[in-house]
Design an enzyme around this catalytic site. Structure first.
Site, PDB file in Angstrom:
ATOM      1  N   ASN A   9       0.878  -1.175   0.000  1.00  0.00           N
ATOM      2  CA  ASN A   9       0.000   0.000   0.000  1.00  0.00           C
ATOM      3  C   ASN A   9       0.913   1.222   0.000  1.00  0.00           C
ATOM      4  O   ASN A   9       1.502   1.554   1.019  1.00  0.00           O
ATOM      5  CB  ASN A   9      -0.893  -0.011   1.254  1.00  0.00           C
ATOM      6  CG  ASN A   9      -1.727   1.262   1.372  1.00  0.00           C
ATOM      7  OD1 ASN A   9      -1.754   2.082   0.447  1.00  0.00           O
ATOM      8  ND2 ASN A   9      -2.409   1.422   2.497  1.00  0.00           N
ATOM      9  N   TRP A  10       1.004   1.845  -1.163  1.00  0.00           N
ATOM     10  CA  TRP A  10       1.934   2.974  -1.300  1.00  0.00           C
ATOM     11  C   TRP A  10       1.420   4.220  -0.580  1.00  0.00           C
ATOM     12  O   TRP A  10       2.153   5.178  -0.413  1.00  0.00           O
ATOM     13  CB  TRP A  10       2.166   3.294  -2.770  1.00  0.00           C
ATOM     14  CG  TRP A  10       2.980   2.284  -3.523  1.00  0.00           C
ATOM     15  CD1 TRP A  10       3.399   1.055  -3.086  1.00  0.00           C
ATOM     16  CD2 TRP A  10       3.476   2.414  -4.869  1.00  0.00           C
ATOM     17  NE1 TRP A  10       4.130   0.431  -4.064  1.00  0.00           N
ATOM     18  CE2 TRP A  10       4.191   1.229  -5.169  1.00  0.00           C
ATOM     19  CE3 TRP A  10       3.384   3.406  -5.851  1.00  0.00           C
ATOM     20  CZ2 TRP A  10       4.808   1.020  -6.413  1.00  0.00           C
ATOM     21  CZ3 TRP A  10       3.999   3.199  -7.082  1.00  0.00           C
ATOM     22  CH2 TRP A  10       4.701   2.027  -7.348  1.00  0.00           C
ATOM     23  N   LYS A  11       0.137   4.213  -0.212  1.00  0.00           N
ATOM     24  CA  LYS A  11      -0.499   5.411   0.385  1.00  0.00           C
ATOM     25  C   LYS A  11      -0.232   6.620  -0.530  1.00  0.00           C
ATOM     26  O   LYS A  11      -0.141   6.444  -1.744  1.00  0.00           O
ATOM     27  CB  LYS A  11      -0.007   5.611   1.820  1.00  0.00           C
ATOM     28  CG  LYS A  11      -0.167   4.331   2.655  1.00  0.00           C
ATOM     29  CD  LYS A  11      -0.021   4.521   4.118  1.00  0.00           C
ATOM     30  CE  LYS A  11      -0.213   3.174   4.822  1.00  0.00           C
ATOM     31  NZ  LYS A  11      -0.191   3.267   6.274  1.00  0.00           N
ATOM     32  N   HIS A  94      -9.551   1.329   4.850  1.00  0.00           N
ATOM     33  CA  HIS A  94      -8.279   1.519   5.564  1.00  0.00           C
ATOM     34  C   HIS A  94      -8.524   2.464   6.743  1.00  0.00           C
ATOM     35  O   HIS A  94      -9.322   3.398   6.643  1.00  0.00           O
ATOM     36  CB  HIS A  94      -7.220   2.097   4.619  1.00  0.00           C
ATOM     37  CG  HIS A  94      -5.847   2.031   5.207  1.00  0.00           C
ATOM     38  ND1 HIS A  94      -5.416   2.952   6.123  1.00  0.00           N
ATOM     39  CD2 HIS A  94      -4.839   1.146   5.039  1.00  0.00           C
ATOM     40  CE1 HIS A  94      -4.180   2.622   6.500  1.00  0.00           C
ATOM     41  NE2 HIS A  94      -3.807   1.535   5.856  1.00  0.00           N
ATOM     42  N   GLU A  96      -6.931   4.842   7.817  1.00  0.00           N
ATOM     43  CA  GLU A  96      -6.710   6.265   7.522  1.00  0.00           C
ATOM     44  C   GLU A  96      -7.934   6.870   6.851  1.00  0.00           C
ATOM     45  O   GLU A  96      -8.224   8.056   7.032  1.00  0.00           O
ATOM     46  CB  GLU A  96      -5.443   6.421   6.657  1.00  0.00           C
ATOM     47  CG  GLU A  96      -4.191   6.168   7.492  1.00  0.00           C
ATOM     48  CD  GLU A  96      -3.012   5.559   6.740  1.00  0.00           C
ATOM     49  OE1 GLU A  96      -3.005   5.569   5.498  1.00  0.00           O
ATOM     50  OE2 GLU A  96      -2.092   5.049   7.422  1.00  0.00           O
ATOM     51  N   GLU A 165      -5.434  -4.800  10.483  1.00  0.00           N
ATOM     52  CA  GLU A 165      -4.417  -3.764  10.664  1.00  0.00           C
ATOM     53  C   GLU A 165      -4.690  -3.020  11.971  1.00  0.00           C
ATOM     54  O   GLU A 165      -5.483  -2.065  11.992  1.00  0.00           O
ATOM     55  CB  GLU A 165      -4.468  -2.760   9.504  1.00  0.00           C
ATOM     56  CG  GLU A 165      -4.140  -3.350   8.162  1.00  0.00           C
ATOM     57  CD  GLU A 165      -3.501  -2.324   7.224  1.00  0.00           C
ATOM     58  OE1 GLU A 165      -2.516  -2.671   6.582  1.00  0.00           O
ATOM     59  OE2 GLU A 165      -3.981  -1.183   7.158  1.00  0.00           O
ATOM     60  N   GLY A 171       2.541   2.342  10.739  1.00  0.00           N
ATOM     61  CA  GLY A 171       3.504   3.432  10.591  1.00  0.00           C
ATOM     62  C   GLY A 171       4.253   3.767  11.872  1.00  0.00           C
ATOM     63  O   GLY A 171       4.948   4.780  11.943  1.00  0.00           O
ATOM     64  N   SER A 209       3.346  -2.174  10.308  1.00  0.00           N
ATOM     65  CA  SER A 209       4.790  -2.299  10.559  1.00  0.00           C
ATOM     66  C   SER A 209       5.332  -3.687  10.231  1.00  0.00           C
ATOM     67  O   SER A 209       6.269  -4.141  10.875  1.00  0.00           O
ATOM     68  CB  SER A 209       5.133  -1.900  12.001  1.00  0.00           C
ATOM     69  OG  SER A 209       4.799  -0.536  12.221  1.00  0.00           O
ATOM     70  N   GLY A 230       2.923  -1.150   4.231  1.00  0.00           N
ATOM     71  CA  GLY A 230       3.008   0.289   3.962  1.00  0.00           C
ATOM     72  C   GLY A 230       4.440   0.689   3.665  1.00  0.00           C
ATOM     73  O   GLY A 230       4.955   0.464   2.569  1.00  0.00           O
ATOM     74  N   GLY A 231       5.110   1.263   4.655  1.00  0.00           N
ATOM     75  CA  GLY A 231       6.450   1.823   4.459  1.00  0.00           C
ATOM     76  C   GLY A 231       7.429   0.900   3.761  1.00  0.00           C
ATOM     77  O   GLY A 231       8.159   1.321   2.849  1.00  0.00           O
TER      78      GLY A 231
HETATM   79  P1  13P Z   1       3.027   0.364   7.668  1.00  0.00           P
HETATM   80  O1  13P Z   1       3.524  -0.933   7.074  1.00  0.00           O
HETATM   81  O2  13P Z   1       3.784   1.559   7.176  1.00  0.00           O
HETATM   82  O3  13P Z   1       2.893   0.295   9.147  1.00  0.00           O
HETATM   83  O4  13P Z   1       1.533   0.560   7.081  1.00  0.00           O
HETATM   84  C1  13P Z   1       0.644  -0.481   7.163  1.00  0.00           C
HETATM   85  C2  13P Z   1      -0.574  -0.112   6.399  1.00  0.00           C
HETATM   86  O5  13P Z   1      -1.313   0.774   6.780  1.00  0.00           O
HETATM   87  C3  13P Z   1      -0.844  -0.849   5.159  1.00  0.00           C
HETATM   88  O6  13P Z   1      -2.115  -0.583   4.676  1.00  0.00           O
END
Ligand code: 13P
Length: 247
Positions: A9-11, A94, A96, A165, A171, A209, A230-231
Site C-alpha cells: 500500500n503505497w499510500k 483503511h 486512515e 491492521e 507506521g 509495521s 506500507g512503508g
Molecule cells: P506500515 O507498514 O507503514 O505500518 O503501514 C501499514 C498499512 O497501513 C498498510 O495498509
C-alpha cells in the site's frame, strides 16, 4: 496450500520517476514469486503502473473505490473506471480513510460490494485503536467491522480479502507480535466460517509495521495468509525480502 498474498500500500507516496524505478526494481528481483504480489498505488498513477506491470507477475491495486456506481460525485472514482485500468484489488476501509474521511462500517461494506460488482477483489481493512485494545475491545471492534461487510455481501464474502491492521501498529514501527496477530486472525476466521462454507479460502492479511525483519514470523502463523505493507513496500529490497518470506 493456498498461496499467500503480499500487497504493498503505497499510500500518498510516489511520483512518475520514483514509481518507475520502484516497479522496475521489483520486476528485476522477482522472477517467479511463490506468492501473489500486488501494489496498491495512488489512483492518479494507475495508468502508469498498469502499463509497467502488464504481462508481469505483479497485480495492480487501488487504495479506495467509490461507494457509488457512477454520476455526480466530484472527486470520486468508480469501480468500473478502476476495472478499465486493469485493477485487480481495491483496499477499502483503511483506518486512515475511516479516521480522516469519516468512513463508517456501512460505507466500507458498500465499497466492498461495489468493488465485487466490478470484478475487483476488495481488501477490507479492520483493526482496533490503541485505546480500544487497552480497553479490551479488540475482538468486539474487529468483529463489528467485519460483520457489516458480511451482512452487505452475503455469499460473496468468500471473494473478499480481509486485512487485520491494528491502528496502533500502522507506521509506528511497533508491529503486533505474531501471537497477537494470530489470535485476532483466528477470531476473524471463526466469524467467516460461521458466514461461509468457503471461509478457509478467504485470505487474511496482516498489516502494521510488517517489515523485512518480522515478516517471516508473522507469515508462519496458521491464519496469516499474507501481508498489507506500507512503508516497507516503498523500498525495493525490503519488499522483495517480504515476498521471499511468503514464498
Ligand atoms: P506500515 O507498514 O507503514 O505500518 O503501514 C501499514 C498499512 O497501513 C498498510 O495498509
Amino acid at each position: 496450500m493456498m498461496k499467500k498474498l503480499i500487497a504493498g500500500n503505497w499510500k500518498m507516496n510516489g511520483n512518475l520517476v520514483a514509481n518507475e524505478l520502484l516497479i522496475k526494481g521489483l520486476l528485476a528481483g522477482l522472477l517467479q514469486p511463490g506468492c501473489q504480489v500486488a501494489v496498491c498505488v495512488p489512483s492518479l498513477y494507475l495508468a502508469q503502473i498498469h502499463s509497467l506491470l502488464s504481462g508481469t507477475a505483479i497485480d495492480l491495486g487501488a487504495q479506495d473505490v467509490s461507494q457509488h456506481e457512477i454520476g455526480a460525485y466530484t472527486g470520486e472514482i468508480a469501480g468500473s473506471m478502476l476495472k478499465e485500468l486493469g485493477v485487480r484489488y481495491a483496499i477499502v476501509g483503511h483506518s486512515e480513510r475511516r479516521q480522516y474521511h469519516g468512513e463508517t462500517d456501512v460505507v466500507v461494506a458498500t465499497k466492498a460490494q461495489r468493488a465485487l460488482a466490478n470484478g475487483i477483489t476488495p481488501i477490507v481493512c479492520v483493526g482496533e485503536s490503541l485505546a480500544e485494545r487497552e480497553a479490551g475491545k479488540t475482538e468486539e471492534v474487529v468483529k463489528r467491522q467485519l460483520a457489516a461487510v458480511i451482512h452487505a455481501n452475503g455469499h460473496c464474502i468468500s471473494e473478499v480479502v480481509v486485512a487485520y491492521e491494528p491502528v496502533w501498529a500502522i507506521g509506528t514501527g511497533r508491529s503486533a507480535t505474531s501471537e497477537q496477530a494470530q489470535h485476532v486472525h483466528s477470531v476473524l476466521r471463526a466469524q467467516l466460517r460461521a458466514a461461509s462454507e468457503h471461509a478457509d479460502r478467504i485470505k487474511l492479511l496482516y498489516g502494521g509495521s510488517m517489515n523485512a525483519a518480522n515478516a517471516k514470523d508473522l507469515l508462519a502463523q496458521p491464519d496469516i495468509d499474507g501481508g498489507l505493507i506500507g512503508g516497507a513496500a516503498l523500498k525495493v529490497q525490503d519488499f522483495l525480502t517480504i515476498i521471499a518470506a511468503a514464498s
